[in-house]
Design a protein around this motif. Sequence first.
Motif, PDB file in Angstrom:
ATOM      1  N   GLY B  48      38.101  43.303  47.698  1.00  0.00           N
ATOM      2  CA  GLY B  48      38.473  42.383  48.774  1.00  0.00           C
ATOM      3  C   GLY B  48      37.254  41.890  49.522  1.00  0.00           C
ATOM      4  O   GLY B  48      37.123  40.707  49.848  1.00  0.00           O
ATOM      5  N   ALA B  49      36.316  42.808  49.786  1.00  0.00           N
ATOM      6  CA  ALA B  49      35.111  42.440  50.520  1.00  0.00           C
ATOM      7  C   ALA B  49      34.250  41.501  49.694  1.00  0.00           C
ATOM      8  O   ALA B  49      33.603  40.600  50.235  1.00  0.00           O
ATOM      9  CB  ALA B  49      34.331  43.684  50.905  1.00  0.00           C
ATOM     10  N   LEU B  50      34.253  41.679  48.355  1.00  0.00           N
ATOM     11  CA  LEU B  50      33.441  40.813  47.504  1.00  0.00           C
ATOM     12  C   LEU B  50      34.047  39.418  47.411  1.00  0.00           C
ATOM     13  O   LEU B  50      33.325  38.419  47.329  1.00  0.00           O
ATOM     14  CB  LEU B  50      33.303  41.434  46.110  1.00  0.00           C
ATOM     15  CG  LEU B  50      32.573  42.779  46.097  1.00  0.00           C
ATOM     16  CD1 LEU B  50      32.627  43.412  44.732  1.00  0.00           C
ATOM     17  CD2 LEU B  50      31.127  42.624  46.555  1.00  0.00           C
ATOM     18  N   TYR B  51      35.352  39.367  47.438  1.00  0.00           N
ATOM     19  CA  TYR B  51      36.061  38.085  47.507  1.00  0.00           C
ATOM     20  C   TYR B  51      35.647  37.348  48.782  1.00  0.00           C
ATOM     21  O   TYR B  51      35.283  36.164  48.766  1.00  0.00           O
ATOM     22  CB  TYR B  51      37.559  38.390  47.486  1.00  0.00           C
ATOM     23  CG  TYR B  51      38.523  37.337  47.952  1.00  0.00           C
ATOM     24  CD1 TYR B  51      38.921  36.300  47.120  1.00  0.00           C
ATOM     25  CD2 TYR B  51      39.085  37.410  49.229  1.00  0.00           C
ATOM     26  CE1 TYR B  51      39.847  35.363  47.541  1.00  0.00           C
ATOM     27  CE2 TYR B  51      40.011  36.491  49.658  1.00  0.00           C
ATOM     28  CZ  TYR B  51      40.382  35.456  48.812  1.00  0.00           C
ATOM     29  OH  TYR B  51      41.311  34.538  49.238  1.00  0.00           O
ATOM     30  N   MET B  52      35.636  38.107  49.902  1.00  0.00           N
ATOM     31  CA  MET B  52      35.175  37.541  51.181  1.00  0.00           C
ATOM     32  C   MET B  52      33.726  37.080  51.055  1.00  0.00           C
ATOM     33  O   MET B  52      33.359  36.002  51.504  1.00  0.00           O
ATOM     34  CB  MET B  52      35.349  38.622  52.255  1.00  0.00           C
ATOM     35  CG  MET B  52      34.864  38.291  53.639  1.00  0.00           C
ATOM     36  SD  MET B  52      33.122  38.601  53.935  1.00  0.00           S
ATOM     37  CE  MET B  52      33.056  40.385  53.962  1.00  0.00           C
TER      38      MET B  52
END
Lengths: 404, 304, 321
Positions: B48-52
């Motif tokens: 999720g953080a990498l998507y962000m």
Amino acid sequence: MKKTLISQVVAGALFAVGTSASAQLSNDAVNIGVLTDLSGIYSAIEGPGAVVAAEMAVSDFGGSVLGKPINITSADTQSKADLSSSKAREMFERDNVDMIVGNVSTASALAAMEVADQMKRVALVTGAASLPITNERCNPYTVHWVYDTYALAHGTGAAVVATGKKTWFFVTADYAFGHTLERDTSEVVKAAGGEVLGSVKHPIKTTDFASYLAQAQSSGAQVIGLANAGGDTIGSIKQAAELGIMGSDQTVVPLLMFSADIQALGLQETQGMNFTVGWYWDYNESNRKFAERFMKNFKGVAPTSVQAGVYSATLNYLKAIQAVGTDDSDKVMAYLKSTPIDDGLFKGVIRKDGKFEHDMYLLQVKSPKQSKNRNDIATVARVIPAADATLPLSQSKCKLVTGS
Amino acid sequence: MFELLGVSPQAFTAQMLIGLINGSFYALLSLGLAVIFGLLNVINFTHGALYMLGAMLTWIGLTQLGYWIGMPELEVPYLVALFLAPLIVGAFSIVVEKTMLKRLYHLDHLYGLLLTFGIALVLEGLFRHWFGVLGNSYPVPDMLRGGLRVNGLFLPYYRLWVVGVALLVCFATWYFIERTKLGSLLRAGTENPRLLQALGVNVPLIITLTYGAGCALAAFAGVLAAPIYQVTAVMGSELIIVVFAVVVIGGMGSIAGSILTGLGLGIVEGLTKVFYPEASSVSIFVIMIIVLLLKPAGLFGKVR
Amino acid sequence: MNTTTVTTATSNSMSTFTKLSIVIFVLLALLPFQNFVYDLFMMKVFCFAIFAAALNLLLGYAGLLSFGHAAFFGSASYVTAHAMKEWGVTPEIGLFIGVICSTALGYVFGYLAIRRQGIYFAMITLALAQIIYFLATQVPFTNGEDGIQGVPRGEFLGLIDLSPSSHMYWFSLGVFALAFLLVMRVVRSPFGQVLKSIRENEPRAISLGYDVDRYKLMAFTISAGLAGLGGGLKALVLQLASLTDVAWQMSGEAVLMTILGGIGTLWGPIAGAAVIINLQNYLANLGGWSTIATGAIFVVCVLAFRRGIVGEIAHRLKIQL
């Protein structure tokens, strides 16, 4: 049990001696707690800027009151009820805070008010929106300073219906605040001869609004009212632009919006939009002067209505202490409720239910061409007179008004 | 039937399509997770953080980078970001794998989950600290502005583009893994890494690259999302939980399973938004429980 | 392995453990008589310590990672708050009702979840917890976003008013001590030994004839009830039950406290809770930094510090804590 009683009596006696010896102020100082959302979803609306505003109020007041120092502490609630409640308790019990100012979400404001009421200390609510703060849930120690859902519904709702757009569809955040805002606005719309075609409720912190917006679109309503807040409002508007609703014959109307939200979205997608606020920095000369000083202290960002409210609340609280010669909550509140307020930013009276009744402003967002800089985002389209923007006392359910 | 449900056929189709768009994001993200889980046995909580991060880098490239390096007129355009952001995120993830994740392979794979959870919190906290929580708006690229109007239903070109590109990338990844020589090595690595190592294949390198590629897919989804959603530090944290559910329903480690489930659940969720909007955020979890009770390994998973 | 040495080692360390525990509890009981540690803050630590100890019972002794314990913590917190506020019961009854609810919920969740393992187990607990979160936003008695506010602390046994902080403090300490004894009792009972054998080698435990699923379900149910005790106590201490208590991040926090303090040690989760609450308290005013610090601690713990604080100390001193 017996021992406790004795210790309480002794403590009470000591306290009495203590207060009479050290003149009028508890702890020989006035301690102000800025209880706000420093890092959560509403931190741009109140947040660190509120601490700056409170500090400005203290320094404008001269840094001391009745010859004693004024201290400011701050704490982060992240707009969560549990953090707000425990931080408020901590401020009152451990830091001997006399008054808390701030509280940007309804849940956290109600939690802090509850503690303040128990401890008989003052809570000045600036950021939260819900009407129940000075209605069903009112208490003798709370003032609701900047705006409430009644003002939003009547300000924006009535103004939009007056332009001839009569059919509405609501996209509503599925919690108490959203429900209240939808209900109040619906009443205003119907009273003005409009019609509500339907509504859809979405969970808080939704990412994708396309589905809800498509339902609103296919309802054929002239107005899509957004009864949500913060990130949800921003998301709805951004996606309404992307889905081609902006610029069509349907209008998107955010019922709760702040200048910080507009800045996050940019003017391209929000131009022409109407929203209601309790204060706007570019309205008159004294507001602009305050905003200029604020910007110097706060990275060049213009104050939101809520941050101006924190300044005003802090300043008037100190004035009240000066006037009554004590920080006793009951006396300070009695003074605040009996003396009209005019501090250059806000002008009006605090009613007995704790609602600060003042004019509200219907803003219209400028186009990117009209805007001179990133703080220059709107013009005041209409001043909403205080009487139209406040729940009449005759309809109040507040126990301080009804007397039960 | 539609009249009975109180929804017109057009509106129904529109909602299906909107669901499909969300489904494309789910598919891209769960695909990356499935690839990583298949080979590394790691539940990648940083996804999720990498998507962000992908979305953030896209926004930074367009609006901030120029000012930072003293060339205000420099703007990294959307199409460049579409390649650049996944590359950067992939490289970052390879560093993470080499320096941290690698040291946990001999342990229970719950430790991998906890480590990546921690990294996700740090990334999110940092970006929240730098750019606030309200986030920033990324404009739809000029060439993809506007949309089609079919039967009173408006379809932005950009969303059609997202579905198209996402499906293409998903298919390419599936083809690569299931139908090519290199892909077969990769699959062999999931079955029996030791044997493969003995055959002279550099298994650690395959693992590292797979992790990098899986994470790059997340960033790719992030770039696609930037013009639709507000770019904020927390945009991944709510999504990741849903994507986990998608992966579990599809069956851990199944490539085709995660793609199909992603798309399917997007549609299901879209329809929930019409018939019981309040429950849209919980519908996927209910499906997950039902599926797991009936098929413990997920819809397409193999029992290991 | 030589059985006799193990037994002696255990009995020796047990006495150190007992002595140490008594000292800690006495010190805690004297806390209201001083001025540097704020008692409300300590009460919060007790609530989370019980919560983390509950998770530890499952993770540390049965090897099951639940990512949905917030459901038990939160639901008991709501139920206790509701019972106190609307029915006006005494605090011990309020807590009891809360614990009964979370235990029952734990039984149902456990029944659904224990048939799967590892990641699947974690995911199912998470999914079930999300459904509870959804219910908390929808059912009327939780008041949605506002939560149940102004919960009275009531009178213990109908006699002692718990509104004064010091009374509430001793009450919470008592609840905490009970929870601690319960966990100790469970861990050291034959039941606890079977759990450990399942954690170490499940197929072997099955081949020895243990009904593994039944043991896991029982551990899960006890753990859920205990988590509920923490949640109910929190509702009394803070006089509030809110959505934060049922959100999935709360489950993550319990996991963090447990691994930071030391998985599979009795004092570990308690130390973990104390450190995390402290940290959140001090970093709270620094904006996003508390998230960053929390994340960094996770990373460091998993990479370099897997025994956790108490686990490391116990390992160095070769005692059981």
